[in-house]
Design a protein around this motif. Structure first.
Motif, PDB file in Angstrom:
ATOM      1  N   ILE A  11       0.867  -1.177   0.000  1.00  0.00           N
ATOM      2  CA  ILE A  11       0.000   0.000   0.000  1.00  0.00           C
ATOM      3  C   ILE A  11       0.903   1.226   0.000  1.00  0.00           C
ATOM      4  O   ILE A  11       1.780   1.356   0.860  1.00  0.00           O
ATOM      5  N   ILE A  12       0.692   2.117  -0.960  1.00  0.00           N
ATOM      6  CA  ILE A  12       1.437   3.369  -0.989  1.00  0.00           C
ATOM      7  C   ILE A  12       0.531   4.454  -0.404  1.00  0.00           C
ATOM      8  O   ILE A  12      -0.659   4.520  -0.715  1.00  0.00           O
ATOM      9  N   TYR A  13       1.101   5.260   0.468  1.00  0.00           N
ATOM     10  CA  TYR A  13       0.356   6.342   1.108  1.00  0.00           C
ATOM     11  C   TYR A  13       0.735   7.682   0.496  1.00  0.00           C
ATOM     12  O   TYR A  13       1.819   7.823  -0.089  1.00  0.00           O
ATOM     13  N   ASN A  14      -0.148   8.673   0.654  1.00  0.00           N
ATOM     14  CA  ASN A  14       0.135   9.988   0.062  1.00  0.00           C
ATOM     15  C   ASN A  14       1.265  10.730   0.769  1.00  0.00           C
ATOM     16  O   ASN A  14       1.707  11.760   0.289  1.00  0.00           O
ATOM     17  N   ASN A  15       1.774  10.204   1.888  1.00  0.00           N
ATOM     18  CA  ASN A  15       2.953  10.810   2.522  1.00  0.00           C
ATOM     19  C   ASN A  15       4.235  10.166   1.993  1.00  0.00           C
ATOM     20  O   ASN A  15       5.326  10.437   2.497  1.00  0.00           O
ATOM     21  N   GLY A  16       4.111   9.297   0.987  1.00  0.00           N
ATOM     22  CA  GLY A  16       5.269   8.671   0.366  1.00  0.00           C
ATOM     23  C   GLY A  16       5.639   7.322   0.935  1.00  0.00           C
ATOM     24  O   GLY A  16       6.429   6.593   0.342  1.00  0.00           O
ATOM     25  N   SER A  17       5.096   6.948   2.065  1.00  0.00           N
ATOM     26  CA  SER A  17       5.454   5.693   2.709  1.00  0.00           C
ATOM     27  C   SER A  17       4.848   4.503   1.973  1.00  0.00           C
ATOM     28  O   SER A  17       3.818   4.611   1.326  1.00  0.00           O
ATOM     29  N   LEU A  18       5.515   3.347   2.097  1.00  0.00           N
ATOM     30  CA  LEU A  18       5.061   2.113   1.458  1.00  0.00           C
ATOM     31  C   LEU A  18       4.938   1.041   2.530  1.00  0.00           C
ATOM     32  O   LEU A  18       5.883   0.788   3.275  1.00  0.00           O
ATOM     33  N   PHE A  19       3.762   0.419   2.611  1.00  0.00           N
ATOM     34  CA  PHE A  19       3.468  -0.588   3.623  1.00  0.00           C
ATOM     35  C   PHE A  19       3.388  -1.959   2.979  1.00  0.00           C
ATOM     36  O   PHE A  19       2.732  -2.126   1.946  1.00  0.00           O
ATOM     37  N   PHE A  20       4.070  -2.945   3.581  1.00  0.00           N
ATOM     38  CA  PHE A  20       4.039  -4.328   3.114  1.00  0.00           C
ATOM     39  C   PHE A  20       3.263  -5.169   4.117  1.00  0.00           C
ATOM     40  O   PHE A  20       3.595  -5.171   5.300  1.00  0.00           O
ATOM     41  N   GLN A  21       2.279  -5.899   3.639  1.00  0.00           N
ATOM     42  CA  GLN A  21       1.498  -6.802   4.486  1.00  0.00           C
ATOM     43  C   GLN A  21       1.986  -8.228   4.271  1.00  0.00           C
ATOM     44  O   GLN A  21       2.129  -8.663   3.128  1.00  0.00           O
ATOM     45  N   GLY A  22       2.223  -8.935   5.348  1.00  0.00           N
ATOM     46  CA  GLY A  22       2.584 -10.343   5.256  1.00  0.00           C
ATOM     47  C   GLY A  22       3.782 -10.612   4.371  1.00  0.00           C
ATOM     48  O   GLY A  22       3.660 -11.325   3.372  1.00  0.00           O
ATOM     49  N   VAL A  23       4.945 -10.081   4.728  1.00  0.00           N
ATOM     50  CA  VAL A  23       6.128 -10.221   3.876  1.00  0.00           C
ATOM     51  C   VAL A  23       6.566 -11.674   3.759  1.00  0.00           C
ATOM     52  O   VAL A  23       6.311 -12.496   4.641  1.00  0.00           O
ATOM     53  N   THR A  24       7.198 -11.979   2.647  1.00  0.00           N
ATOM     54  CA  THR A  24       7.792 -13.288   2.404  1.00  0.00           C
ATOM     55  C   THR A  24       9.295 -13.096   2.233  1.00  0.00           C
ATOM     56  O   THR A  24       9.777 -11.959   2.103  1.00  0.00           O
ATOM     57  N   LYS A  25      10.009 -14.190   2.199  1.00  0.00           N
ATOM     58  CA  LYS A  25      11.462 -14.118   1.985  1.00  0.00           C
ATOM     59  C   LYS A  25      11.774 -13.438   0.648  1.00  0.00           C
ATOM     60  O   LYS A  25      12.788 -12.747   0.522  1.00  0.00           O
ATOM     61  N   ASN A  26      10.904 -13.590  -0.334  1.00  0.00           N
ATOM     62  CA  ASN A  26      11.110 -12.953  -1.646  1.00  0.00           C
ATOM     63  C   ASN A  26      11.023 -11.432  -1.587  1.00  0.00           C
ATOM     64  O   ASN A  26      11.513 -10.750  -2.487  1.00  0.00           O
ATOM     65  N   ASP A  27      10.373 -10.894  -0.544  1.00  0.00           N
ATOM     66  CA  ASP A  27      10.261  -9.438  -0.402  1.00  0.00           C
ATOM     67  C   ASP A  27      11.545  -8.811   0.132  1.00  0.00           C
ATOM     68  O   ASP A  27      11.746  -7.605   0.019  1.00  0.00           O
ATOM     69  N   GLU A  28      12.392  -9.619   0.726  1.00  0.00           N
ATOM     70  CA  GLU A  28      13.627  -9.113   1.326  1.00  0.00           C
ATOM     71  C   GLU A  28      14.495  -8.418   0.287  1.00  0.00           C
ATOM     72  O   GLU A  28      14.553  -8.824  -0.863  1.00  0.00           O
ATOM     73  N   GLY A  29      15.151  -7.354   0.731  1.00  0.00           N
ATOM     74  CA  GLY A  29      16.099  -6.693  -0.152  1.00  0.00           C
ATOM     75  C   GLY A  29      15.942  -5.194  -0.198  1.00  0.00           C
ATOM     76  O   GLY A  29      15.387  -4.576   0.706  1.00  0.00           O
ATOM     77  N   ALA A  30      16.435  -4.637  -1.282  1.00  0.00           N
ATOM     78  CA  ALA A  30      16.488  -3.188  -1.449  1.00  0.00           C
ATOM     79  C   ALA A  30      15.279  -2.675  -2.227  1.00  0.00           C
ATOM     80  O   ALA A  30      14.749  -3.354  -3.104  1.00  0.00           O
ATOM     81  N   TYR A  31      14.898  -1.449  -1.861  1.00  0.00           N
ATOM     82  CA  TYR A  31      13.815  -0.727  -2.528  1.00  0.00           C
ATOM     83  C   TYR A  31      14.283   0.701  -2.752  1.00  0.00           C
ATOM     84  O   TYR A  31      15.211   1.172  -2.100  1.00  0.00           O
ATOM     85  N   ALA A  32      13.631   1.384  -3.672  1.00  0.00           N
ATOM     86  CA  ALA A  32      14.007   2.765  -3.955  1.00  0.00           C
ATOM     87  C   ALA A  32      12.768   3.650  -4.025  1.00  0.00           C
ATOM     88  O   ALA A  32      11.792   3.301  -4.689  1.00  0.00           O
TER      89      ALA A  32
END
Length: 145
Positions: free
Chosen positions: A100-121
């Motif tokens: 979920i992306i919020y209008n304040n720029g933040s990004l929320f991940f629900q129920g992460v998996t090992k595949n979600d691990e890593g870098a984001y930009a």
């Protein structure tokens, strides 16, 4: 100048030096407001938990906010974008229906998996069409039984 040349007794403070030090402190400390920062709230989580990529001090002069998987901007790894003028969210090809992306720029991940691990930009597009890319990352470990 008598104060500066006077001998100090044990426990006395030279006020001139103290005042000079106090007046210089604000100019020596770095600014804490105005600079955009991104942090992973809970940078080390177990599978199934949630992670928030929290943006601080987001400027109001943005055209759009983009989030990418990895450290570079590219259409294939775009998770989502938020267009500020229209208050519109557009999902990208790397969106997994758990972000979920919020209008304040933040990004929320629900129920992460090992595949979600890593870098984001986080990519910020300004009114003058300049871009600023900010990396952030988090780690995911197996859930303990």
């Amino acid at each position: 100048m008598e104060l500066a040349s006077a001998h100090l007794h044990k426990g006395q403070v030279p006020w001139v030096g103290l005042l000079l030090t106090a007046s210089l402190l604000p100019s020596l400390s770095p600014p804490t407001t105005g600079q955009v920062t991104v942090e992973a709230v809970r940078p080390n989580v177990a599978e199934g938990e949630n992670v928030l990529l929290l943006v601080h001090n987001l400027p109001r002069t943005l055209r759009a906010i983009y989030w990418y998987r990895g450290t570079t901007a590219g259409e294939r790894n775009e998770i989502a974008r938020f267009i500020t003028a229209s208050n519109k969210i557009i999902l990208g090809p790397a969106h997994s229906d758990r972000e979920i992306i919020y209008n304040n720029g933040s990004l929320f991940f629900q129920g992460v998996t090992k595949n979600d691990e890593g870098a984001y930009a986080l990519d910020m597009l300004f009114q003058n069409f300049d871009h600023t890319l900010m990396p952030v990352q988090f780690n995911v470990h197996a859930k303990k039984q």
